[in-house]
Scaffold this motif. Sequence first.
Motif, PDB file in Angstrom:
ATOM      1  N   THR A 112      39.636  60.982  19.455  1.00 58.25           N
ATOM      2  CA  THR A 112      40.109  60.655  18.419  1.00 58.25           C
ATOM      3  C   THR A 112      39.273  61.294  17.417  1.00 58.25           C
ATOM      4  N   GLY A 113      38.394  62.229  17.545  1.00 56.78           N
ATOM      5  CA  GLY A 113      37.688  62.941  16.404  1.00 56.78           C
ATOM      6  C   GLY A 113      36.454  62.385  16.350  1.00 56.78           C
ATOM      7  N   ARG A 114      35.340  63.005  15.679  1.00 57.44           N
ATOM      8  CA  ARG A 114      33.870  62.610  15.659  1.00 57.44           C
ATOM      9  C   ARG A 114      33.700  61.126  14.755  1.00 57.44           C
ATOM     10  N   VAL A 115      34.543  60.965  14.079  1.00 52.69           N
ATOM     11  CA  VAL A 115      34.516  59.572  12.997  1.00 52.69           C
ATOM     12  C   VAL A 115      35.039  58.376  13.545  1.00 52.69           C
ATOM     13  N   LYS A 116      33.924  57.500  13.624  1.00 52.47           N
ATOM     14  CA  LYS A 116      34.285  56.409  14.297  1.00 52.47           C
ATOM     15  C   LYS A 116      34.013  55.002  13.263  1.00 52.47           C
ATOM     16  N   GLU A 117      34.382  53.917  13.695  1.00 51.51           N
ATOM     17  CA  GLU A 117      33.798  52.927  13.089  1.00 51.51           C
ATOM     18  C   GLU A 117      32.444  52.474  13.173  1.00 51.51           C
ATOM     19  N   LYS A 118      31.755  52.186  12.257  1.00 53.61           N
ATOM     20  CA  LYS A 118      30.192  51.966  12.346  1.00 53.61           C
ATOM     21  C   LYS A 118      30.138  50.457  12.503  1.00 53.61           C
ATOM     22  N   HIS A 173      24.702  30.823   4.667  1.00 58.83           N
ATOM     23  CA  HIS A 173      25.242  30.553   6.127  1.00 58.83           C
ATOM     24  C   HIS A 173      26.203  31.875   6.410  1.00 58.83           C
ATOM     25  N   GLN A 174      25.642  32.875   6.224  1.00 60.62           N
ATOM     26  CA  GLN A 174      26.505  34.193   6.382  1.00 60.62           C
ATOM     27  C   GLN A 174      25.537  34.800   7.911  1.00 60.62           C
ATOM     28  N   PRO A 175      26.366  35.611   8.694  1.00 58.29           N
ATOM     29  CA  PRO A 175      25.693  36.162   9.740  1.00 58.29           C
ATOM     30  C   PRO A 175      24.639  37.125   9.264  1.00 58.29           C
ATOM     31  N   VAL A 176      23.376  37.118  10.198  1.00 62.24           N
ATOM     32  CA  VAL A 176      22.168  37.649   9.719  1.00 62.24           C
ATOM     33  C   VAL A 176      21.934  38.731  10.886  1.00 62.24           C
ATOM     34  N   LEU A 177      21.584  40.043  10.035  1.00 65.06           N
ATOM     35  CA  LEU A 177      21.536  41.093  10.866  1.00 65.06           C
ATOM     36  C   LEU A 177      20.369  41.229  11.958  1.00 65.06           C
ATOM     37  N   ARG A 178      20.733  41.587  13.023  1.00 62.43           N
ATOM     38  CA  ARG A 178      19.477  41.617  13.960  1.00 62.43           C
ATOM     39  C   ARG A 178      18.593  42.327  13.497  1.00 62.43           C
ATOM     40  N   GLY A 199      22.133  29.418  24.503  1.00 61.61           N
ATOM     41  CA  GLY A 199      23.284  28.985  23.668  1.00 61.61           C
ATOM     42  C   GLY A 199      23.061  28.549  22.384  1.00 61.61           C
ATOM     43  N   LEU A 200      21.790  28.714  21.757  1.00 55.79           N
ATOM     44  CA  LEU A 200      21.178  28.577  20.795  1.00 55.79           C
ATOM     45  C   LEU A 200      21.609  29.558  19.491  1.00 55.79           C
ATOM     46  N   LEU A 201      21.761  30.833  19.800  1.00 52.56           N
ATOM     47  CA  LEU A 201      22.130  31.918  19.042  1.00 52.56           C
ATOM     48  C   LEU A 201      23.464  32.556  19.755  1.00 52.56           C
ATOM     49  N   GLU A 202      24.016  33.376  19.016  1.00 54.87           N
ATOM     50  CA  GLU A 202      25.178  34.063  19.508  1.00 54.87           C
ATOM     51  C   GLU A 202      25.045  35.526  18.873  1.00 54.87           C
ATOM     52  N   LEU A 203      25.362  36.700  19.593  1.00 57.76           N
ATOM     53  CA  LEU A 203      25.297  37.997  18.942  1.00 57.76           C
ATOM     54  C   LEU A 203      26.844  38.779  18.765  1.00 57.76           C
ATOM     55  N   ALA A 204      26.964  39.115  17.899  1.00 62.30           N
ATOM     56  CA  ALA A 204      28.318  39.631  17.569  1.00 62.30           C
ATOM     57  C   ALA A 204      28.236  40.959  16.791  1.00 62.30           C
ATOM     58  N   GLU A 205      29.322  41.798  16.759  1.00 58.20           N
ATOM     59  CA  GLU A 205      29.519  43.101  16.478  1.00 58.20           C
ATOM     60  C   GLU A 205      30.127  43.075  14.773  1.00 58.20           C
ATOM     61  N   GLN A 206      29.746  43.342  14.052  1.00 57.27           N
ATOM     62  CA  GLN A 206      30.297  43.248  12.647  1.00 57.27           C
ATOM     63  C   GLN A 206      30.571  44.833  11.933  1.00 57.27           C
ATOM     64  N   ARG A 207      31.522  45.059  11.379  1.00 57.65           N
ATOM     65  CA  ARG A 207      31.762  46.332  10.910  1.00 57.65           C
ATOM     66  C   ARG A 207      30.878  46.779   9.551  1.00 57.65           C
ATOM     67  N   VAL A 208      30.444  47.953   9.667  1.00 57.37           N
ATOM     68  CA  VAL A 208      29.724  48.120   8.291  1.00 57.37           C
ATOM     69  C   VAL A 208      30.512  49.211   7.697  1.00 57.37           C
ATOM     70  N   TYR A 209      30.805  49.194   6.355  1.00 55.92           N
ATOM     71  CA  TYR A 209      31.468  49.946   5.461  1.00 55.92           C
ATOM     72  C   TYR A 209      30.418  50.904   4.926  1.00 55.92           C
TER      73      TYR A 209
END
Length: 763
Positions: A112-118, A173-178, A199-209
């Motif tokens: 798909t090319g070299r450009v991906k979602e960050k 109360h917004q997600p905190v960057l790891r 189970g006290l914290l959860e990790l998630a992936e968030q898109r960066v523009y």
Amino acid sequence: MACFYEIAVDAPLLHPLTYAQPTGSDDPLPVGCCVRVPLGNRKAVGYVLGPAEKEKGEPRFVIKPILQVLSQKPVFPEELLPFYRWIARYYLHPLGEVLRTALPLQPTSRGTGRVKEKLQTVVVPGAQLVDLIEGREGPEIVAALAKDSTLQLKKAELKTLGIFLETFTAQGHQPVLRSLLNKLYSGAGPRIKQLASAGLLELAEQRVYRDPFGEPPPLFPAPDSLTGEQEKVLAEILPAIDGEAFAPFLLFGVTGCGKTEVYLQSVGHTLAAGKTALVLVPEIALASQLEAHFFSRFGDQLAVLHSGLSDGERFDQWQRVLQGKAKVVLGARSAVFAPLRNLGLVVVDEEHEPAYKQEDGLHYNGRDLAVLRANMAKCPVVLGSATPSVISYHHCKEGKYTLLQMQKRVANQPLPQVQIIDLTETGRSRPDLTFSDALINGLADTLEMGKQSLLFVNRRGFSSSMLCRDCGAIVQCRHCEVSLTLHRGRNRLLCHYCGYSRSPNVVCDACGSTRVHGVGIGSERIEEEVQQLFPQARVARLDSDTTANRKHYLSTLKDMREGQVDILIGTQMIAKGLHFPGIRLVGVVWADSGLSVPDYKAAERTFCLLSQVTGRAGRGEDPGVVIIQTYQPQHYALELAQKHDYPAFFAREIAVRAPLAYPPFTRLVNIRFSGAREQQVQQAAQQVAGFIRNHKWASSLELLGPTPAPLVKIRDKTRWQLLIKSSNQQVLHAVCAAVLEQKGKLWPSAVRLGVDVDPENMM
């Protein structure tokens, strides 16, 4: 039952191809998704156009399956497909290559090319922490968890939780960057994993523009009130936006009349109606100038699209538009492809600019496609200019466009007084320099007044040519039949067409003489001469050599705006769009460069350029002064630019074009031929010309050529061209399509043939 798809393959194919459902998959493919397909002995990228029916009866060939789906989601909205198909038909260009041109990422046959979602990792409260957060402070929660014997939390884990809760609360109360937690507490990394397991914290992936603005642009507040002329033209445009019908307007407004505010008010009205807006400018430089105005008014609703962005930034901006997060798109010509839905307004600023024409690959005109998008979307389009193109103004005369006029500058500032200096008769106290005494005195007076000057020269570099003083030969590029330009700052001779460079310490190729010296002028030379004349002045230069770095360009504009520059020197990028009230004097160092070009639009371009650069002067409290140096003071383009008289120029130019049957009285197609062997290229051009002369519609055409192109050799390729005129657009396209069907018959594969519909550049 197997499904079949119509696929536009990214290859020089005149028609889409049919492929079968990917092996092992029954999921239907949506229109607009990107796939990889077999093509002969290789693999190619393609775009799904929709379902296709398998031929009835005995198949003529085996329908191969799609190899791989590269993007499950569409990369363009289905409603834009008719727009892309029209472009392919009109510009006689393969649809797959049209789509590749339109899209911000360039997929390859391998992926798909070299450009991906960050993406970035963020931390959010886990299930066991959510209930505790309600109504409690961070320290209280940590204390409660410390007492919970079932958890057996260590001191470092409790500290990590405390830092997380404090940051989480501070951010609403917004997600905190790891990565932020790691910065706040160096030991947070492994503790976060342990807390997530509990189970006290959860990790998630968030898109960066990726932010294309970098440093926030300066803010420009809306004016307290509009001028009478602004209100008058908006009284025409705003009801048209509400009317939801195609309505083309030509906004003919003098420089400094406030056209930008009209655009902003119109876009604001469009957004209030729940629609989206597209705003085009001809060059990246102008986009950078307008970004601040539009960002000030529309904030995060704005997306910018142009080649000055990184691949990642451009990809992210496209995605924001595709997902409906951005409602206003501002950009250069390629922004016309932006995937906006529910389009309610299209604006084309400086609509006369030849930069809207793409000169390689798909030869599209961004202004013309903007009008087409508005037509298809059933919305108004506003074409703005202080010097409209002859064709657009003619459309007003013919009733195709509605003419809107703004003839006064904001605050009734007068247009600048223009003085023309005849270089053939004017004596100069400094014959070693490029400046007349009038221009030197004007610069000195402006400096003494504490005001700013702008010097325009339409060439970059130091010397435009290197001349042998013994035999008169010009040092040329080894790959192009053009002169090399001296760039003293780099200490190199450069070809502006292919990029070839060599040392300036050369001997003449013709006679072997070492007496080779630079002649002609460029922006680099003008900068040096200004520094000789006014060593105390603060001087800046803007051209493509100094603005490769966008940050440097924006920094120079900021310095100019804040009065940190006394004299700004530059090429076309400073001739339009700049609004600096401190500029009193504009000097045109040499006005003749465009008049010698073998092109029927030479006079129009010269008039527009001079009028635009003239309009940079006198936008503040002090009247502006303009000094134009020329060897052709009697030329009508210069005389009428001096008088700010566009209607008179239009009348004169139309009278010149009518008997010669040039646009707007006919349509043009330029067929270009190029190849390594001159004889092959010439023969191919002559065979194609003979084919056209024997075509059944030849009587409806006029052929000019074939002849060598004005720039006969570029990048080691000899170039010929064949110009076709006709007042019948359908005939022109039919004949050119018939020529393309003869590929491999009329010309060999070693010769490249290109069709340029509505050519802007005859070189």
